[in-house]
Scaffold this active site. Structure first.
Site, mmCIF file in Angstrom:
data_model
loop_
_atom_site.group_PDB
_atom_site.id
_atom_site.type_symbol
_atom_site.label_atom_id
_atom_site.label_comp_id
_atom_site.label_asym_id
_atom_site.label_seq_id
_atom_site.Cartn_x
_atom_site.Cartn_y
_atom_site.Cartn_z
ATOM 1 N N GLY A 1 0.816 -1.210 0.000
ATOM 2 C CA GLY A 1 0.000 0.000 0.000
ATOM 3 C C GLY A 1 0.845 1.253 0.000
ATOM 4 N N THR B 1 -6.282 -3.504 -1.892
ATOM 5 C CA THR B 1 -6.072 -2.107 -2.275
ATOM 6 C C THR B 1 -4.598 -1.819 -2.544
ATOM 7 O OG1 THR B 1 -5.911 -1.414 0.052
ATOM 8 C CG2 THR B 1 -8.086 -1.323 -0.978
ATOM 9 N N GLY B 2 -3.710 -2.709 -2.150
ATOM 10 C CA GLY B 2 -2.288 -2.533 -2.416
ATOM 11 C C GLY B 2 -1.951 -2.837 -3.871
ATOM 12 N N THR C 1 -2.388 11.918 5.255
ATOM 13 C CA THR C 1 -1.028 11.807 4.743
ATOM 14 C C THR C 1 -1.068 11.674 3.230
ATOM 15 O OG1 THR C 1 -0.333 10.749 6.803
ATOM 16 C CG2 THR C 1 1.123 10.489 4.918
ATOM 17 N N ASP D 1 0.730 -8.636 2.178
ATOM 18 C CA ASP D 1 -0.397 -7.874 1.643
ATOM 19 C C ASP D 1 -1.290 -8.839 0.865
ATOM 20 O OD1 ASP D 1 -2.020 -5.863 0.155
ATOM 21 O OD2 ASP D 1 -0.483 -4.466 0.856
ATOM 22 N N ASN D 2 -2.608 -8.654 0.957
ATOM 23 C CA ASN D 2 -3.512 -9.465 0.132
ATOM 24 C C ASN D 2 -3.875 -8.772 -1.175
ATOM 25 O OD1 ASN D 2 -5.256 -7.496 1.040
ATOM 26 N ND2 ASN D 2 -6.784 -8.915 1.877
ATOM 27 N N TYR E 1 -15.069 1.687 9.272
ATOM 28 C CA TYR E 1 -13.645 2.028 9.385
ATOM 29 C C TYR E 1 -13.328 2.585 10.764
ATOM 30 C CZ TYR E 1 -9.102 4.123 8.196
ATOM 31 O OH TYR E 1 -7.775 4.474 8.168
ATOM 32 N N ARG F 1 -9.935 10.122 -1.276
ATOM 33 C CA ARG F 1 -9.237 11.077 -0.434
ATOM 34 C C ARG F 1 -9.004 12.373 -1.210
ATOM 35 N NH1 ARG F 1 -4.943 6.896 2.274
ATOM 36 N NH2 ARG F 1 -5.090 5.944 0.215
#
Length: 327
Positions: free
Chosen positions: A11, A36-37, A176, A32-33, A146, A187
């Site tokens: 990610g 979203t990465g 960030t 990581d699966n 979330y 975002r």
């Protein structure tokens, strides 16, 4: 050589953390699966002798052979578009995933740092937000999947710390940004940059007077690195207190990109926070940390990164198939 497991390593933040710990001489195990990465975020590490990658969902049992000194738990959807599409998976990685990794840390006698978020404060009634503020969160609203996953994550982490004496750290991450973000993930910064690159009008939700405080990724990684190696177990805000309204920020984007888009307004999503600004007194006092990169410099670096991507790369960023994960 110290060995560290980083979940969510493909990610945005996880990949930058992998870079930092490799540079510091650690052996990094990335996990990581890839919901979203993106493997392109870490492909430059695949030939590095001190890096290995495991394609795995931490919501299921986690096994890592050999010793572990540290664990960084950064596996979770972090953008509204993602966690609203995969709400159950978001809850599972915050609860089951955190439980699995705390158990692994206990077996390996490793120190674990979990990535919490400013979203635990909800739509805050206290401004700026200090770590002692308990928040104003709608547990059954769409964002609750979330917010509550992260609040539970903090609770179970502190339970393991108090009951088992586990070495734990909790970072509350505020907005960030930087290279490797995905465009159009909901975002503010990647959404605005994506619209600017496509020549579209910039969309503001609400009246634009809501505020955010944006921290460049290098500053965020430095704060996390210092917190991991500190002796402090309670949550610490890591973010940039330089607050700006979304309307003023949209104007900055138009100036930065040299475009002439208009600003259009849409209704504000349910429970979207109206104010977001970290109080970083604790980080300054305990870690000697504060952000160094100005928004002007950070945004130039971020915009130049997206401009350098090919059209095909930009299109790939926006196509994620979540259908098989929402169960």
């Amino acid at each position: 050589m110290k060995r560290i497991l980083i979940t969510g390593a493909a990610g945005f933040l996880g990949s930058h953390l992998a870079d930092r710990f490799i540079a510091e001489g650690y052996y990094v195990i990335g996990m990581d699966n890839l919901i979203t990465g993106d493997l392109r975020n870490i492909e430059h590490l695949f030939q590095h002798p001190n890096f290995e990658f495991h394609h795995h969902d931490v919501s299921k049992f986690v096994f890592v052979p050999g010793d572990l000194d540290y664990i960084l738990h950064f596996a979770s959807p972090a953008s509204p578009i993602d966690y609203l599409k995969i709400p159950i998976q978001t809850l599972k990685v915050g609860s089951l995933g955190t439980h699995n990794l705390l158990g692994l840390a206990r077996v390996k006698n490793a120190r674990i740092l979990i990535a919490s978020t400013s979203e635990v404060y909800g739509d805050p009634l206290v401004h700026p937000q200090t770590e002692d503020y308990y928040g104003n969160v709608n547990t059954i609203g769409p964002r609750g999947v979330y917010d509550e996953a992260k609040r539970f994550q903090e609770s179970i982490t502190m339970a393991y710390h108090r009951f088992h004496g586990l070495e734990t750290r909790i970072v509350r991450i505020f907005n960030t940004y930087g290279p490797r973000m995905r465009l159009n993930d909901g975002r503010v910064i990647p959404a605005f940059i994506g619209q600017a690159l496509r020549g579209e009008d910039l969309t503001i939700f609400g009246n634009g007077l809501q505020t955010r405080s944006f921290c460049y990724v290098d500053d965020q990684v430095e704060g996390i690195f210092r917190l991991l190696h500190s002796d402090y177990s309670l949550p610490v805000n890591i973010g940039n207190p330089d607050e700006i309204t979304i309307l003023d920020f949209a104007k900055e984007i138009i100036k930065l990109t040299g475009t002439e888009q208009k600003i259009v307004f849409q209704p504000l999503p349910e429970n979207d926070p109206l104010q977001r600004q970290p109080d970083i007194t604790r980080a300054k006092e305990l870690l000697g940390w504060e952000p160094k990169v100005s928004r002007e410099k950070g945004m130039k670096l971020t915009y130049n990164y997206f401009k350098s991507l090919s059209k095909a790369d930009l299109e790939k960023q926006d196509h994620k198939d979540f259908s098989k994960y929402n169960h």
